[in-house]
Design an enzyme around this catalytic site. Structure first.
Site, PDB file in Angstrom:
ATOM      1  N   ASP A 134      56.266  -3.249  34.742  1.00  0.00           N
ATOM      2  CA  ASP A 134      57.282  -2.239  34.455  1.00  0.00           C
ATOM      3  C   ASP A 134      57.642  -1.466  35.725  1.00  0.00           C
ATOM      4  O   ASP A 134      56.843  -1.371  36.659  1.00  0.00           O
ATOM      5  CB  ASP A 134      56.748  -1.222  33.430  1.00  0.00           C
ATOM      6  CG  ASP A 134      56.761  -1.767  32.006  1.00  0.00           C
ATOM      7  OD1 ASP A 134      57.308  -2.858  31.777  1.00  0.00           O
ATOM      8  OD2 ASP A 134      56.213  -1.078  31.120  1.00  0.00           O
ATOM      9  N   GLN A 163      65.679  -1.176  37.974  1.00  0.00           N
ATOM     10  CA  GLN A 163      66.398  -0.106  37.262  1.00  0.00           C
ATOM     11  C   GLN A 163      67.785   0.070  37.881  1.00  0.00           C
ATOM     12  O   GLN A 163      67.908   0.480  39.044  1.00  0.00           O
ATOM     13  CB  GLN A 163      65.607   1.204  37.378  1.00  0.00           C
ATOM     14  CG  GLN A 163      64.232   1.140  36.734  1.00  0.00           C
ATOM     15  CD  GLN A 163      63.231   2.061  37.406  1.00  0.00           C
ATOM     16  OE1 GLN A 163      63.092   2.043  38.632  1.00  0.00           O
ATOM     17  NE2 GLN A 163      62.516   2.859  36.632  1.00  0.00           N
ATOM     18  N   ARG A 184      63.507  -8.378  34.818  1.00  0.00           N
ATOM     19  CA  ARG A 184      64.056  -7.600  33.712  1.00  0.00           C
ATOM     20  C   ARG A 184      64.939  -6.505  34.309  1.00  0.00           C
ATOM     21  O   ARG A 184      64.497  -5.733  35.162  1.00  0.00           O
ATOM     22  CB  ARG A 184      62.930  -6.945  32.920  1.00  0.00           C
ATOM     23  CG  ARG A 184      63.431  -5.965  31.844  1.00  0.00           C
ATOM     24  CD  ARG A 184      62.298  -5.165  31.237  1.00  0.00           C
ATOM     25  NE  ARG A 184      61.322  -6.013  30.595  1.00  0.00           N
ATOM     26  CZ  ARG A 184      60.043  -5.665  30.423  1.00  0.00           C
ATOM     27  NH1 ARG A 184      59.601  -4.495  30.850  1.00  0.00           N
ATOM     28  NH2 ARG A 184      59.213  -6.479  29.825  1.00  0.00           N
ATOM     29  N   LYS A 187      68.449   0.053  32.586  1.00  0.00           N
ATOM     30  CA  LYS A 187      69.234   1.122  33.230  1.00  0.00           C
ATOM     31  C   LYS A 187      68.332   2.072  34.006  1.00  0.00           C
ATOM     32  O   LYS A 187      68.695   2.570  35.054  1.00  0.00           O
ATOM     33  CB  LYS A 187      70.015   1.898  32.172  1.00  0.00           C
ATOM     34  CG  LYS A 187      71.189   1.119  31.606  1.00  0.00           C
ATOM     35  CD  LYS A 187      72.031   1.996  30.685  1.00  0.00           C
ATOM     36  CE  LYS A 187      73.194   1.207  30.102  1.00  0.00           C
ATOM     37  NZ  LYS A 187      73.931   1.980  29.082  1.00  0.00           N
ATOM     38  N   GLY A 188      67.135   2.349  33.482  1.00  0.00           N
ATOM     39  CA  GLY A 188      66.221   3.300  34.135  1.00  0.00           C
ATOM     40  C   GLY A 188      65.999   4.501  33.240  1.00  0.00           C
ATOM     41  O   GLY A 188      66.956   5.101  32.758  1.00  0.00           O
ATOM     42  N   ALA A 189      64.722   4.836  33.003  1.00  0.00           N
ATOM     43  CA  ALA A 189      64.379   5.864  32.015  1.00  0.00           C
ATOM     44  C   ALA A 189      63.845   7.153  32.651  1.00  0.00           C
ATOM     45  O   ALA A 189      63.457   8.060  31.927  1.00  0.00           O
ATOM     46  CB  ALA A 189      63.346   5.303  31.049  1.00  0.00           C
ATOM     47  N   HIS A 227      70.189  -1.961  25.020  1.00  0.00           N
ATOM     48  CA  HIS A 227      70.705  -1.936  23.645  1.00  0.00           C
ATOM     49  C   HIS A 227      72.207  -1.703  23.650  1.00  0.00           C
ATOM     50  O   HIS A 227      72.828  -1.635  22.606  1.00  0.00           O
ATOM     51  CB  HIS A 227      70.035  -0.800  22.850  1.00  0.00           C
ATOM     52  CG  HIS A 227      68.556  -0.766  23.030  1.00  0.00           C
ATOM     53  ND1 HIS A 227      67.947  -0.049  24.025  1.00  0.00           N
ATOM     54  CD2 HIS A 227      67.576  -1.396  22.362  1.00  0.00           C
ATOM     55  CE1 HIS A 227      66.638  -0.238  23.966  1.00  0.00           C
ATOM     56  NE2 HIS A 227      66.386  -1.054  22.972  1.00  0.00           N
ATOM     57  N   ARG A 288      60.206   9.640  26.357  1.00  0.00           N
ATOM     58  CA  ARG A 288      61.349   9.008  27.052  1.00  0.00           C
ATOM     59  C   ARG A 288      62.347   8.439  26.035  1.00  0.00           C
ATOM     60  O   ARG A 288      63.546   8.445  26.268  1.00  0.00           O
ATOM     61  CB  ARG A 288      60.864   7.925  28.020  1.00  0.00           C
ATOM     62  CG  ARG A 288      60.264   8.507  29.300  1.00  0.00           C
ATOM     63  CD  ARG A 288      60.104   7.461  30.395  1.00  0.00           C
ATOM     64  NE  ARG A 288      59.136   6.450  30.045  1.00  0.00           N
ATOM     65  CZ  ARG A 288      57.811   6.581  30.171  1.00  0.00           C
ATOM     66  NH1 ARG A 288      57.297   7.685  30.672  1.00  0.00           N
ATOM     67  NH2 ARG A 288      57.001   5.602  29.824  1.00  0.00           N
TER      68      ARG A 288
HETATM   69  P1  FDA Z   1      72.004   3.315  26.346  1.00  0.00           P
HETATM   70  O1  FDA Z   1      70.971   4.358  26.600  1.00  0.00           O
HETATM   71  O2  FDA Z   1      73.375   3.562  26.825  1.00  0.00           O
HETATM   72  O3  FDA Z   1      71.986   2.992  24.816  1.00  0.00           O
HETATM   73  C1  FDA Z   1      72.961   2.181  24.189  1.00  0.00           C
HETATM   74  C2  FDA Z   1      72.788   2.301  22.694  1.00  0.00           C
HETATM   75  O4  FDA Z   1      71.501   1.807  22.321  1.00  0.00           O
HETATM   76  C3  FDA Z   1      72.816   3.731  22.181  1.00  0.00           C
HETATM   77  O5  FDA Z   1      74.120   4.157  21.938  1.00  0.00           O
HETATM   78  C4  FDA Z   1      71.976   3.610  20.926  1.00  0.00           C
HETATM   79  O6  FDA Z   1      72.722   3.040  19.895  1.00  0.00           O
HETATM   80  C5  FDA Z   1      70.915   2.634  21.343  1.00  0.00           C
HETATM   81  N1  FDA Z   1      69.748   3.294  21.920  1.00  0.00           N
HETATM   82  C6  FDA Z   1      69.376   3.355  23.222  1.00  0.00           C
HETATM   83  N2  FDA Z   1      68.231   4.025  23.381  1.00  0.00           N
HETATM   84  C7  FDA Z   1      67.868   4.435  22.160  1.00  0.00           C
HETATM   85  C8  FDA Z   1      66.771   5.171  21.670  1.00  0.00           C
HETATM   86  N3  FDA Z   1      65.810   5.618  22.471  1.00  0.00           N
HETATM   87  N4  FDA Z   1      66.711   5.413  20.337  1.00  0.00           N
HETATM   88  C9  FDA Z   1      67.656   4.947  19.509  1.00  0.00           C
HETATM   89  N5  FDA Z   1      68.728   4.234  19.914  1.00  0.00           N
HETATM   90  C10 FDA Z   1      68.839   3.982  21.220  1.00  0.00           C
HETATM   91  N6  FDA Z   1      63.022   1.787  31.828  1.00  0.00           N
HETATM   92  C11 FDA Z   1      62.353   1.976  32.995  1.00  0.00           C
HETATM   93  O7  FDA Z   1      62.664   2.926  33.726  1.00  0.00           O
HETATM   94  N7  FDA Z   1      61.360   1.121  33.370  1.00  0.00           N
HETATM   95  C12 FDA Z   1      61.023   0.037  32.618  1.00  0.00           C
HETATM   96  O8  FDA Z   1      60.117  -0.729  32.998  1.00  0.00           O
HETATM   97  C13 FDA Z   1      61.726  -0.180  31.392  1.00  0.00           C
HETATM   98  N8  FDA Z   1      61.429  -1.242  30.584  1.00  0.00           N
HETATM   99  C14 FDA Z   1      62.246  -1.521  29.517  1.00  0.00           C
HETATM  100  C15 FDA Z   1      62.057  -2.694  28.783  1.00  0.00           C
HETATM  101  C16 FDA Z   1      62.936  -3.022  27.771  1.00  0.00           C
HETATM  102  C17 FDA Z   1      62.735  -4.306  27.018  1.00  0.00           C
HETATM  103  C18 FDA Z   1      64.032  -2.156  27.456  1.00  0.00           C
HETATM  104  C19 FDA Z   1      65.034  -2.496  26.387  1.00  0.00           C
HETATM  105  C20 FDA Z   1      64.184  -0.976  28.152  1.00  0.00           C
HETATM  106  C21 FDA Z   1      63.311  -0.633  29.166  1.00  0.00           C
HETATM  107  N9  FDA Z   1      63.455   0.554  29.855  1.00  0.00           N
HETATM  108  C22 FDA Z   1      62.734   0.744  31.032  1.00  0.00           C
HETATM  109  C23 FDA Z   1      64.317   1.643  29.325  1.00  0.00           C
HETATM  110  C24 FDA Z   1      65.710   1.585  29.908  1.00  0.00           C
HETATM  111  O9  FDA Z   1      65.680   1.935  31.272  1.00  0.00           O
HETATM  112  C25 FDA Z   1      66.659   2.565  29.174  1.00  0.00           C
HETATM  113  O10 FDA Z   1      66.174   3.872  29.321  1.00  0.00           O
HETATM  114  C26 FDA Z   1      66.840   2.267  27.712  1.00  0.00           C
HETATM  115  O11 FDA Z   1      66.853   0.899  27.452  1.00  0.00           O
HETATM  116  C27 FDA Z   1      68.169   2.851  27.196  1.00  0.00           C
HETATM  117  O12 FDA Z   1      69.249   2.269  27.889  1.00  0.00           O
HETATM  118  P2  FDA Z   1      70.246   1.192  27.220  1.00  0.00           P
HETATM  119  O13 FDA Z   1      70.553   0.170  28.250  1.00  0.00           O
HETATM  120  O14 FDA Z   1      69.655   0.676  25.984  1.00  0.00           O
HETATM  121  O15 FDA Z   1      71.609   1.936  27.005  1.00  0.00           O
END
Ligand code: FDA
Length: 307
Positions: A134, A163, A184, A187-189, A227, A288
């Site tokens: 990760d 990220q 993988r 976007k970044g959390a 997502h 997060r």
């Molecule tokens: P975005 O946040 O724009 O969400 C798009 C849509 O998805 C939202 O409108 C909603 O419908 C749904 N959604 C998203 N998040 C949601 C939530 N928490 N609850 C409910 N609905 C939600 N980050 C990181 O910094 N290091 C890492 O190693 C990882 N690893 C990782 C693995 C996997 C398999 C995933 C899917 C994600 C990560 N992440 C991560 C987290 C990632 O960086 C990011 O913060 C989240 O995926 C949210 O971004 P989205 O791309 O989903 O888009």
């Protein structure tokens, strides 16, 4: 503002201690966490397999501050991997791990985390599992890349996370797009300063698509972790443009988030992997998830008040 506050709360030890000991909180987090036991992660992976999906299991833990904690985190992964044959999941599972959980921030931590990650890679190889590292906050990325390169010398299938929000990612995507490289893209959390990261949603999305383009055009194995319907649609276009079939890349989503979309993509013939967190140290991960979507915070608070 709310997002920054929540992401800071993810690292607050007092909040972590109170929340994780408070039964109502524990009940509410079950939407995002498969369970507190490693066996719960395996059970979730079995259910996903029945539905034609794959899992990457994360035994939750991060920000380790003592060598004993790093050893316990490593032992938990070894226990998980030892349970894979009995669960009927040989060759079907990935494990996701955080290097801060394995001790990278301790004195001499790069060596400690490398040794621990290596033990996990050896155990994973024995049961046909892959390992993905990760990405944590930006201060950890160089060390993470160094350890991934070291591990890949013996375990070329080790994957890593990029990220999109980080300025450095455009270049990192090129570096890690070589043959067989499992990457993988998310976007970044983390709450990163503007000096190292994009802060606006539209900019982050554009950077995501640009990095995905590099990965799809490369010779590695892109793992589209999002997502966001726009990111998923962009990946499908890129797959078509670069002649990749389902199985030459995969979609990844988090446990409990957009499960209908996970099933829809799998039913349409795409390879879908769900990130399955398990274990007792769920506070940072959970907060997060709240930070990503304010509606989750209200859901959480309402559920707490209702209990
Ligand atoms: P975005 O946040 O724009 O969400 C798009 C849509 O998805 C939202 O409108 C909603 O419908 C749904 N959604 C998203 N998040 C949601 C939530 N928490 N609850 C409910 N609905 C939600 N980050 C990181 O910094 N290091 C890492 O190693 C990882 N690893 C990782 C693995 C996997 C398999 C995933 C899917 C994600 C990560 N992440 C991560 C987290 C990632 O960086 C990011 O913060 C989240 O995926 C949210 O971004 P989205 O791309 O989903 O888009």
């Amino acid at each position: 503002m709310l997002r920054s506050l929540l992401i800071r709360a993810a690292r607050n030890e007092r909040l972590r201690a109170v929340a994780t000991a408070f039964p109502p909180t524990r009940a509410v987090v079950s939407r995002f966490i498969a369970g507190e036991q490693v066996a719960d992660g395996l059970t979730a992976a079995q259910r996903l397999a029945e539905e034609g999906m794959f899992a990457t299991i994360d035994v939750l833990g991060e920000d380790t501050t003592a060598p004993g904690q790093a050893e316990a985190a490593t032992a938990a992964y070894l226990g998980l991997l030892a349970g894979i044959p009995a669960a009927g999941l040989v060759g079907a599972v990935d494990v996701s791990l955080k290097l801060t959980s394995l001790g990278v921030a301790l004195p001499g931590g790069a060596e400690i985390a490398y040794t621990n990650a290596r033990r996990i890679c050896e155990a994973a190889a024995a049961v046909g599992a892959t390992v993905t590292i990760d990405a944590e906050d930006h201060t950890t990325i160089d060390r993470m890349h160094g350890i991934v390169e070291q591990l890949r010398a013996d375990f070329p299938g080790v994957g890593l996370v990029l990220q999109a929000m980080l300025h450095r990612t455009a270049k990192d995507a090129v570096t890690f797009s070589g043959p067989g490289s499992r990457v993988r893209l998310c976007k970044g959390a983390y709450d990163e300063p503007a000096t190292v990261a994009l802060r606006e949603r539209a900019e982050i999305s554009a950077a995501y698509v640009a990095a995905a383009r590099t990965l799809f055009a490369g010779q590695g194995y892109p793992m589209v972790a999002s997502h966001d319907p726009e990111m998923i649609a962009a990946a499908l276009v890129l797959a078509q443009e670069t002649g990749r079939e389902p199985g030459d890349y995969e979609f990844q989503m988090l446990y409990g988030i957009r499960t209908d979309e996970q099933r829809r993509l799998a039913a349409a013939g795409h390879r879908v992997r769900v990130y399955v967190p398990c274990g007792t140290d769920w506070w940072g991960y959970f907060v997060r998830r709240l930070a990503e979507r304010p509606a989750n915070l209200w859901f959480f608070l309402r559920a707490l008040v209702g209990r």
